[in-house]
Write an enzyme that holds these catalytic residues in place. Sequence first.
Site, short mmCIF file in Angstrom:
data_model
loop_
_atom_site.label_atom_id
_atom_site.label_comp_id
_atom_site.label_asym_id
_atom_site.label_seq_id
_atom_site.Cartn_x
_atom_site.Cartn_y
_atom_site.Cartn_z
N LEU A 22 0.83 -1.20 0.00
CA LEU A 22 0.00 0.00 0.00
C LEU A 22 0.86 1.26 0.00
O LEU A 22 0.58 2.22 -0.71
CB LEU A 22 -0.92 0.00 1.22
CG LEU A 22 -2.08 -1.01 1.15
CD1 LEU A 22 -2.59 -1.32 2.55
CD2 LEU A 22 -3.21 -0.45 0.30
N SER A 156 -7.04 -0.06 10.57
CA SER A 156 -7.47 -1.36 10.06
C SER A 156 -8.86 -1.69 10.56
O SER A 156 -9.24 -1.32 11.69
CB SER A 156 -6.50 -2.46 10.50
OG SER A 156 -7.02 -3.75 10.23
N TYR A 168 -2.67 -6.58 17.28
CA TYR A 168 -2.70 -5.77 16.06
C TYR A 168 -3.91 -4.84 16.10
O TYR A 168 -3.80 -3.64 15.81
CB TYR A 168 -2.77 -6.68 14.84
CG TYR A 168 -2.87 -5.95 13.52
CD1 TYR A 168 -1.78 -5.26 13.00
CD2 TYR A 168 -4.05 -5.96 12.80
CE1 TYR A 168 -1.87 -4.59 11.80
CE2 TYR A 168 -4.15 -5.30 11.59
CZ TYR A 168 -3.07 -4.61 11.08
OH TYR A 168 -3.16 -3.95 9.89
N LYS A 172 -3.96 -0.70 16.13
CA LYS A 172 -4.65 0.07 15.10
C LYS A 172 -5.82 0.86 15.68
O LYS A 172 -6.14 1.95 15.20
CB LYS A 172 -5.13 -0.86 13.99
CG LYS A 172 -4.00 -1.42 13.13
CD LYS A 172 -3.23 -0.30 12.43
CE LYS A 172 -2.22 -0.83 11.43
NZ LYS A 172 -1.52 0.26 10.70
N ARG A 203 2.54 -7.44 0.73
CA ARG A 203 3.54 -8.29 1.37
C ARG A 203 3.11 -8.68 2.78
O ARG A 203 3.37 -9.80 3.23
CB ARG A 203 4.89 -7.58 1.40
CG ARG A 203 5.51 -7.35 0.05
CD ARG A 203 6.75 -6.46 0.13
NE ARG A 203 7.88 -7.12 0.75
CZ ARG A 203 8.34 -6.85 1.95
NH1 ARG A 203 7.76 -5.93 2.69
NH2 ARG A 203 9.39 -7.47 2.44
#
Length: 314
Positions: A22, A156, A168, A172, A203
């Site tokens: 991105l 996210s 995670y 975020k 990736r």
Amino acid sequence: MQELRFDGRTAIVTGAGGNPSLGRTHALLLASRGASVVVNDIGLDPEARHYPGAASAETVVQEIIAAGGKAIACTDSVASLEGAEAIVRTALDAFGGVDILVNNAGITIGAPFADITPRDIQRHIDVNLMGTIWCSRAAWPHMAAAKYGRIVNITSASMTGFADQAVYAASKGGVWSLTRALAAEGDRLGIKVNAVSPGAYTRMVISSMEEDSPILAQSKSSLPPELSSPAVGYLAHEACPVTGECLDAVGGQVQRCFISRTEGFTDRDHAIETIADRWDEVMDETQATTVGLALMDTSQWGLRAYRPGNQKIS
């Protein structure tokens, strides 16, 4: 339709050296519209487990230059204040300022909450959340002095709740809360701060899924990262009309993601049992309203003056 351009603007895009990624497509888009771009990426994360080769900020820079744009590479890490300041210094030295900051650098390690290691927990916070804080902190005084700035933070959909991504999601979610708070503080300084929640074949996605994953295959076929970049570009533009907002940008679909509050009930004598009895009112979304930013003057609140921790108060 008038083309929205960035001529004369300098942009920093962190985590922009991967392919597919991105950050790379954000940097390419901004450069194609006239921005001078600092392409930041550390290259190869020494603690990464499954990434398909190293990222290269210099390779993306060469792509931009070959297309007639202006860019410079920077390999400092966002995970420390010193690294963030070096990234911003690269923009100042090469292009004379910093108008746009896209906080894109991040990691994700999917694991059950009981299994993820303390080190991997800390890495999510250091890169995803603190990296966004440090880079914003380093750019902030320069934007404030210019009375202009655009910060686009990458969050996210995981922040709303996603199994095996608790840390995670927490990092975020912190980025989203930071976005809201900085938007409120930056409003009077000419700095607009917004967020984008993207979804794409990158990736990071490749590294987190098995090769035969149907989700990975679907992502590869229908979610090119280029489809998330226009939302970033719009929020980074001087014409952006909002601050403190979050756009979901996945596969060509662009949506607003926002916080709302139900009407609930008011009873100053309520007890635990009252909440149980009136639970349907608490949860009823019929009259829910959007939660806005706290854009207010706090000078009359009587707040204690801030003093650094090592300074004695007489």
